[in-house]
Design a protein around this motif. Structure first.
Motif, short mmCIF file in Angstrom:
data_model
loop_
_atom_site.label_atom_id
_atom_site.label_comp_id
_atom_site.label_asym_id
_atom_site.label_seq_id
_atom_site.Cartn_x
_atom_site.Cartn_y
_atom_site.Cartn_z
N GLU A 141 0.81 -1.21 0.00
CA GLU A 141 0.00 0.00 0.00
C GLU A 141 0.84 1.26 0.00
OE1 GLU A 141 -2.60 -0.43 3.44
OE2 GLU A 141 -4.21 -0.99 2.06
N GLU A 142 2.06 1.13 0.49
CA GLU A 142 2.92 2.29 0.66
C GLU A 142 4.37 1.84 0.61
OE1 GLU A 142 3.56 4.92 4.57
OE2 GLU A 142 1.46 4.67 3.99
N GLY A 143 5.24 2.63 -0.02
CA GLY A 143 6.67 2.38 0.04
C GLY A 143 7.25 1.42 -0.97
N SER A 144 6.60 1.23 -2.10
CA SER A 144 7.14 0.30 -3.10
C SER A 144 8.52 0.72 -3.60
CB SER A 144 6.17 0.13 -4.27
OG SER A 144 5.96 1.36 -4.91
N ASP A 145 8.84 2.01 -3.50
CA ASP A 145 10.16 2.48 -3.92
C ASP A 145 11.28 2.00 -3.00
OD1 ASP A 145 9.06 3.80 -6.07
OD2 ASP A 145 9.02 5.76 -5.09
N ALA A 146 10.92 1.50 -1.83
CA ALA A 146 11.91 0.97 -0.89
C ALA A 146 12.26 -0.48 -1.20
CB ALA A 146 11.39 1.07 0.54
N LEU A 147 11.59 -1.05 -2.21
CA LEU A 147 11.80 -2.46 -2.56
C LEU A 147 12.53 -2.60 -3.88
CD1 LEU A 147 8.19 -3.69 -1.71
CD2 LEU A 147 10.20 -3.73 -0.21
N GLU A 148 13.28 -3.69 -4.02
CA GLU A 148 13.93 -4.01 -5.29
C GLU A 148 12.85 -4.23 -6.35
OE1 GLU A 148 17.09 -3.98 -5.99
OE2 GLU A 148 18.01 -3.96 -4.00
N GLY A 149 13.25 -4.27 -7.60
CA GLY A 149 12.32 -4.44 -8.70
C GLY A 149 11.67 -5.80 -8.75
N ILE A 150 10.64 -5.89 -9.57
CA ILE A 150 9.89 -7.13 -9.76
C ILE A 150 10.81 -8.20 -10.34
CG2 ILE A 150 7.96 -8.16 -11.02
CD1 ILE A 150 6.72 -5.27 -10.96
N THR A 151 10.75 -9.39 -9.79
CA THR A 151 11.64 -10.48 -10.20
C THR A 151 11.01 -11.32 -11.32
OG1 THR A 151 10.76 -12.08 -8.62
CG2 THR A 151 12.56 -10.64 -7.84
N ASP A 152 11.85 -12.13 -11.96
CA ASP A 152 11.35 -13.05 -12.98
C ASP A 152 10.31 -14.01 -12.40
OD1 ASP A 152 12.94 -11.90 -14.91
OD2 ASP A 152 14.51 -13.44 -14.78
N GLN A 182 9.70 -12.43 -2.73
CA GLN A 182 10.55 -11.86 -3.77
C GLN A 182 10.80 -10.37 -3.58
OE1 GLN A 182 11.83 -13.86 -6.50
NE2 GLN A 182 11.19 -15.31 -4.93
N ALA A 183 10.01 -9.72 -2.75
CA ALA A 183 10.11 -8.27 -2.53
C ALA A 183 11.20 -7.99 -1.50
CB ALA A 183 8.77 -7.72 -2.08
N GLU A 224 -1.71 -6.84 -11.81
CA GLU A 224 -1.48 -6.95 -10.37
C GLU A 224 -0.35 -6.04 -9.92
OE1 GLU A 224 -2.31 -11.22 -8.74
OE2 GLU A 224 -1.43 -11.42 -10.76
N PHE A 225 0.70 -5.97 -10.71
CA PHE A 225 1.82 -5.08 -10.37
C PHE A 225 1.36 -3.63 -10.41
CE2 PHE A 225 4.10 -8.72 -12.49
CZ PHE A 225 4.50 -9.32 -11.32
#
Length: 98
Positions: free
Chosen positions: A49-60, A80-81, A70-71
């Motif tokens: 809900e918040e802070g997706s920029d604090a996570l690495e990118g979407i994985t294979d 994976q996050a 969904e993304f």
């Protein structure tokens, strides 16, 4: 801070860089659905809900299991996050398919 909401328990934890949201949830004993920890079962699916920029990118593995929509809506697989920054608050809710 990372806020993790499971089925019945919510925990706020200090971010550990390089660890997944799932590992954070399990360490905090949040009742988070999970099975495989590799991205194949998708039981750990969550809504960030918040802070997706604090996570690495979407994985294979996530691309293989989830739909692009969904993304766009903010969903990730918690296994994976990976947390890449402790500066941005993250709020995630476990939302398995079933």
């Amino acid at each position: 801070m990372i806020e993790l909401k499971g089925r019945t328990k919510t925990a706020v934890v200090e971010p550990e860089i390089g660890e997944t949201l799932l590992k954070h949830a399990l360490k905090a004993k949040v009742d988070w659905s999970s099975n495989c920890t590799r991205g194949t079962c998708a039981r750990c699916r969550c809504l960030v809900e918040e802070g997706s920029d604090a996570l690495e990118g979407i994985t294979d593995a996530e691309w293989d299991r989830m739909e692009p929509e969904e993304f766009e809506d903010g969903y990730r697989l918690a296994c994976q996050a990976v947390v890449k920054s402790g500066e941005i608050p993250v709020k995630a809710i476990n939302k398995p398919y079933f």
